[in-house]
Write a protein that holds these residues in place. Sequence first.
Motif, mmCIF file in Angstrom:
data_model
loop_
_atom_site.group_PDB
_atom_site.id
_atom_site.type_symbol
_atom_site.label_atom_id
_atom_site.label_comp_id
_atom_site.label_asym_id
_atom_site.label_seq_id
_atom_site.Cartn_x
_atom_site.Cartn_y
_atom_site.Cartn_z
ATOM 1 N N UNK A 64 0.840 -1.559 0.193
ATOM 2 C CA UNK A 64 0.024 0.097 -0.004
ATOM 3 C C UNK A 64 0.635 1.202 0.136
ATOM 4 N N UNK A 65 1.770 1.796 0.529
ATOM 5 C CA UNK A 65 3.508 2.396 0.524
ATOM 6 C C UNK A 65 3.672 3.050 -0.449
ATOM 7 N N UNK A 66 3.609 1.775 -1.741
ATOM 8 C CA UNK A 66 3.562 2.238 -3.020
ATOM 9 C C UNK A 66 2.829 2.648 -3.249
ATOM 10 N N UNK A 67 1.665 3.475 -3.020
ATOM 11 C CA UNK A 67 0.463 4.402 -3.622
ATOM 12 C C UNK A 67 1.576 5.624 -3.985
ATOM 13 N N UNK A 68 1.719 6.059 -2.654
ATOM 14 C CA UNK A 68 2.453 7.509 -2.112
ATOM 15 C C UNK A 68 3.921 7.640 -3.195
ATOM 16 N N UNK A 69 3.117 8.311 -4.166
ATOM 17 C CA UNK A 69 3.887 9.223 -4.941
ATOM 18 C C UNK A 69 3.401 9.283 -6.052
ATOM 19 N N UNK A 70 3.965 10.288 -7.154
ATOM 20 C CA UNK A 70 3.416 10.963 -8.187
ATOM 21 C C UNK A 70 2.464 10.301 -9.364
ATOM 22 N N UNK A 71 1.645 9.782 -9.528
ATOM 23 C CA UNK A 71 1.750 9.841 -11.402
ATOM 24 C C UNK A 71 1.228 9.877 -12.201
ATOM 25 N N UNK A 72 1.542 10.172 -13.404
ATOM 26 C CA UNK A 72 1.739 10.865 -14.946
ATOM 27 C C UNK A 72 0.902 10.570 -15.341
ATOM 28 N N UNK A 73 -0.524 11.230 -16.117
ATOM 29 C CA UNK A 73 -1.255 10.657 -16.995
ATOM 30 C C UNK A 73 -0.610 9.966 -18.189
ATOM 31 N N UNK A 74 -1.550 9.333 -18.649
ATOM 32 C CA UNK A 74 -0.964 8.035 -20.149
ATOM 33 C C UNK A 74 -1.578 9.022 -20.768
ATOM 34 N N UNK A 75 -0.850 9.112 -22.412
ATOM 35 C CA UNK A 75 -1.330 9.946 -22.959
ATOM 36 C C UNK A 75 -2.111 8.934 -23.821
ATOM 37 N N UNK A 76 -3.266 9.155 -24.211
ATOM 38 C CA UNK A 76 -3.973 8.747 -24.764
ATOM 39 C C UNK A 76 -5.143 7.556 -24.332
ATOM 40 N N UNK A 77 -5.354 8.213 -22.826
ATOM 41 C CA UNK A 77 -5.846 6.911 -22.075
ATOM 42 C C UNK A 77 -7.038 7.338 -21.843
ATOM 43 N N UNK A 78 -7.440 9.253 -22.395
ATOM 44 C CA UNK A 78 -9.190 9.639 -21.780
ATOM 45 C C UNK A 78 -9.674 8.859 -22.797
ATOM 46 N N UNK A 79 -11.079 8.744 -22.079
ATOM 47 C CA UNK A 79 -12.232 8.182 -23.236
ATOM 48 C C UNK A 79 -13.391 8.568 -22.182
ATOM 49 N N UNK A 80 -14.735 8.682 -22.830
ATOM 50 C CA UNK A 80 -16.010 8.612 -22.075
ATOM 51 C C UNK A 80 -16.511 7.436 -22.369
ATOM 52 N N UNK A 81 -17.144 7.550 -20.804
ATOM 53 C CA UNK A 81 -17.716 6.231 -21.648
ATOM 54 C C UNK A 81 -19.488 6.137 -20.240
ATOM 55 N N UNK A 82 -20.422 5.807 -20.712
ATOM 56 C CA UNK A 82 -21.997 5.489 -19.836
ATOM 57 C C UNK A 82 -21.691 6.825 -19.237
ATOM 58 N N UNK A 83 -21.290 8.575 -19.777
ATOM 59 C CA UNK A 83 -21.518 8.899 -18.735
ATOM 60 C C UNK A 83 -20.256 9.592 -17.503
ATOM 61 N N UNK A 84 -19.781 8.316 -17.576
ATOM 62 C CA UNK A 84 -18.412 8.388 -16.735
ATOM 63 C C UNK A 84 -16.839 9.027 -17.094
ATOM 64 N N UNK A 85 -16.090 9.723 -17.365
ATOM 65 C CA UNK A 85 -14.946 10.436 -17.590
ATOM 66 C C UNK A 85 -13.683 9.220 -17.224
ATOM 67 N N UNK A 86 -13.384 8.737 -17.821
ATOM 68 C CA UNK A 86 -12.438 7.909 -17.689
ATOM 69 C C UNK A 86 -10.974 7.905 -17.965
#
Length: 200
Positions: free
Chosen positions: A139-161
């Motif tokens: 769980x402690x491995x989560x405590x860091x910066x996560x950078x956006x993955x290019x091309x991963x953004x999309x919409x489906x069912x009214x949700x942003x992913x």
Amino acid sequence: MRSRSTFLAAAAFAALVGALPLQVSAQSVHRAYASSPGNPNSFNSNELVESGHQFFGSASRGIALALQEAIRRWGEPNGYILGQEASGAFFGGLRYGEGKLFTRNAGDRRIFWQGPSLGFDVGGDGARTMMLVYNMPFTEALYKRFVGIDGSAYFIGGFGVTAVAADEMIVVPIRAGVGARLGVNVGYLKFTSEPTWNPF
């Protein structure tokens, strides 16, 4: 939490230009890293959809579609977060959130996240958020910066992913009601065990 979101982009925009790391290419993150189906430490689609239904309520059909697509792309996560966040932007923006991290073998714990964003956007919003967490060794491995993955953004069912990555870990935020602001997510999320005003 909402009061934190009022500290918006006046100072962030100048800092963002020098603070944002390079985006991670979608091609550099392979689905092979994701937990395999049937892994006892991962969560299957039925479990996630049930939690999503309870958390998002009337938007249950949309969350089911979004989760199914996320699992198709990245596999079964070995953790997930349910929480709320608030964000605002004036070209540069800030996002603050808090929630609970659920895992199979390390219990549940509170978690907080902050992050800057940069884009052609003005406004503010608040949203319920479900985040799928992949390849988390502890769980402690989560405590860091996560950078956006290019091309991963999309919409489906009214949700942003979207998807953000650090090393081999991937976090996939699924947000209700923020479709109009999905494009600002050129930035990163920083996870912490305690709340902080510092998004960097």
